[in-house]
Scaffold this motif. Structure first.
Motif, PDB file in Angstrom:
ATOM      1  N   ASP A 164       0.915  -1.215   0.082  1.00 34.38           N
ATOM      2  CA  ASP A 164       0.016  -0.040   0.044  1.00 34.38           C
ATOM      3  C   ASP A 164       0.833   1.251  -0.018  1.00 34.38           C
ATOM      4  O   ASP A 164       1.196   1.943   1.087  1.00 34.38           O
ATOM      5  CB  ASP A 164      -0.869  -0.051   1.242  1.00 34.38           C
ATOM      6  CG  ASP A 164      -1.872   1.036   1.201  1.00 34.38           C
ATOM      7  OD1 ASP A 164      -1.957   1.939   0.188  1.00 34.38           O
ATOM      8  OD2 ASP A 164      -2.418   1.484   2.312  1.00 34.38           O
ATOM      9  N   ASP A 176      -3.108  -0.361  -5.705  1.00 37.58           N
ATOM     10  CA  ASP A 176      -4.480  -0.232  -5.596  1.00 37.58           C
ATOM     11  C   ASP A 176      -5.527   0.075  -6.670  1.00 37.58           C
ATOM     12  O   ASP A 176      -6.468  -0.407  -7.079  1.00 37.58           O
ATOM     13  CB  ASP A 176      -4.640   0.955  -4.375  1.00 37.58           C
ATOM     14  CG  ASP A 176      -4.462   0.475  -2.947  1.00 37.58           C
ATOM     15  OD1 ASP A 176      -3.637  -0.883  -2.807  1.00 37.58           O
ATOM     16  OD2 ASP A 176      -4.133   0.940  -2.267  1.00 37.58           O
ATOM     17  N   HIS A 218      -5.430  -6.867   3.357  1.00 36.48           N
ATOM     18  CA  HIS A 218      -6.224  -6.102   2.648  1.00 36.48           C
ATOM     19  C   HIS A 218      -7.286  -6.548   1.879  1.00 36.48           C
ATOM     20  O   HIS A 218      -7.114  -7.450   0.971  1.00 36.48           O
ATOM     21  CB  HIS A 218      -5.511  -5.039   1.768  1.00 36.48           C
ATOM     22  CG  HIS A 218      -4.630  -4.192   2.665  1.00 36.48           C
ATOM     23  ND1 HIS A 218      -4.824  -2.707   2.816  1.00 36.48           N
ATOM     24  CD2 HIS A 218      -3.440  -4.495   3.366  1.00 36.48           C
ATOM     25  CE1 HIS A 218      -3.838  -2.334   3.531  1.00 36.48           C
ATOM     26  NE2 HIS A 218      -2.964  -3.282   4.032  1.00 36.48           N
ATOM     27  N   PHE A 220     -10.229  -6.143  -0.637  1.00 39.67           N
ATOM     28  CA  PHE A 220     -11.029  -5.256  -1.700  1.00 39.67           C
ATOM     29  C   PHE A 220     -12.342  -5.809  -2.486  1.00 39.67           C
ATOM     30  O   PHE A 220     -12.208  -7.004  -2.536  1.00 39.67           O
ATOM     31  CB  PHE A 220      -9.879  -4.899  -2.870  1.00 39.67           C
ATOM     32  CG  PHE A 220      -8.655  -4.453  -2.390  1.00 39.67           C
ATOM     33  CD1 PHE A 220      -8.515  -3.049  -2.514  1.00 39.67           C
ATOM     34  CD2 PHE A 220      -7.568  -5.108  -1.960  1.00 39.67           C
ATOM     35  CE1 PHE A 220      -7.167  -2.431  -1.958  1.00 39.67           C
ATOM     36  CE2 PHE A 220      -6.310  -4.701  -1.525  1.00 39.67           C
ATOM     37  CZ  PHE A 220      -6.266  -3.312  -1.572  1.00 39.67           C
ATOM     38  N   ARG A 226     -12.194  -0.759   1.769  1.00 30.81           N
ATOM     39  CA  ARG A 226     -11.348  -2.012   1.978  1.00 30.81           C
ATOM     40  C   ARG A 226     -11.531  -2.119   3.296  1.00 30.81           C
ATOM     41  O   ARG A 226     -11.610  -1.419   4.149  1.00 30.81           O
ATOM     42  CB  ARG A 226     -10.032  -1.873   1.272  1.00 30.81           C
ATOM     43  CG  ARG A 226      -9.117  -1.155   2.443  1.00 30.81           C
ATOM     44  CD  ARG A 226      -7.835  -1.068   1.913  1.00 30.81           C
ATOM     45  NE  ARG A 226      -7.489  -0.162   0.903  1.00 30.81           N
ATOM     46  CZ  ARG A 226      -6.321   0.197   0.396  1.00 30.81           C
ATOM     47  NH1 ARG A 226      -5.019  -0.377   1.081  1.00 30.81           N
ATOM     48  NH2 ARG A 226      -6.300   1.004  -0.374  1.00 30.81           N
TER      49      ARG A 226
END
Length: 243
Positions: A164, A176, A218, A220, A226
């Protein structure tokens, strides 16, 4: 099923491959009384398949197991049938997945893991192929025939080595943004980003997220914020996703 899906092979300070997850690997192989480990090194491009197999053998040298490389088997399908555990190396996901399809190994590996309960451990590309497809790999498609369906042990897409971050002066898409593009085209699917030093552990009907460095997972989904998941969390709900 018994799966350990590692984001990567080494973290800073490691001298052996999979070292950061070795306690979990040792527990799994010991619990299942594994004696015959088959290493699939097909993803390795800038190196030797023999060397990669030897690296895995060194990491498991404290266990009473026999480690062989699938590339050395006269009959790869039979070698999978005889395996107690399958370990799949990282490297180029496209080459790995295509080779498994070309050699008729997708079905035998699925049967071994899902029906016979053979332990499966993968890192990087070896983890990405456990998803329904490899469309969220970070790798370049360096083969002419792009084959995306993979093993489908889990119902979600995996992005290994997830980071990230943005790089100053870099004008290309961030990780992302690439994941967002995937979700726009595939709105009913989820992508799980697992950062360096972390892994997903499946044991029977339960899945947990673990990390050697406290980095979070994470999750998504399109048009949803998120979800950030801390290490040590039960994430079995991910196994029920309809992707």
């Amino acid at each position: 099923m018994d799966l350990l899906l590692l984001s990567n092979g080494k973290v800073a300070g490691n001298t052996k491959v999979m070292e950061f997850a070795l306690p979990a690997i040792t527990e799994l192989l010991t619990r299942k009384n594994v004696k015959n480990v088959v290493v699939i090194p097909y993803a390795v491009i800038r190196g030797s398949h023999d060397d990669r197999t030897a690296m895995v053998a060194e990491s498991l040298s404290h266990l009473d197991v026999n480690v062989t490389g699938l590339h050395r088997a006269e009959d790869p399908v039979e070698a999978i049938r005889q395996a107690d555990a399958i370990i799949v190396s990282g490297g180029n996901t496209w080459v790995l997945n295509k080779t498994l399809h070309d050699q008729g190994l997708i079905g035998p590996i699925q049967q071994a893991v899902m029906q016979r309960g053979v332990a499966y451990i993968g890192w990087s590309a070896g983890s990405v192929i456990s998803a329904p497809t490899i469309r969220t790999t970070n790798d370049m498609c360096i083969v002419s025939a792009a084959i995306t369906p993979s093993l489908g042990f889990v119902p979600f897409q995996i992005n290994a080595h997830y980071i990230d971050a943005t790089i100053e002066g870099h004008m290309g898409e961030t990780r992302d943004e690439r994941i967002e593009e995937f979700l726009i085209v595939n709105p009913h699917q989820s992508v799980i980003g697992i950062p360096e030093g972390s892994w997903l552990a499946v044991s029977g009907e339960t899945m947990t997220y673990e990390s050697a460095n406290e980095k979070p997972l994470h999750w998504f989904r399109l048009n949803q914020e998120r979800k950030i998941v801390a290490p040590g969390t039960d994430v079995t709900e991910l196994m029920a996703l309809d992707c």
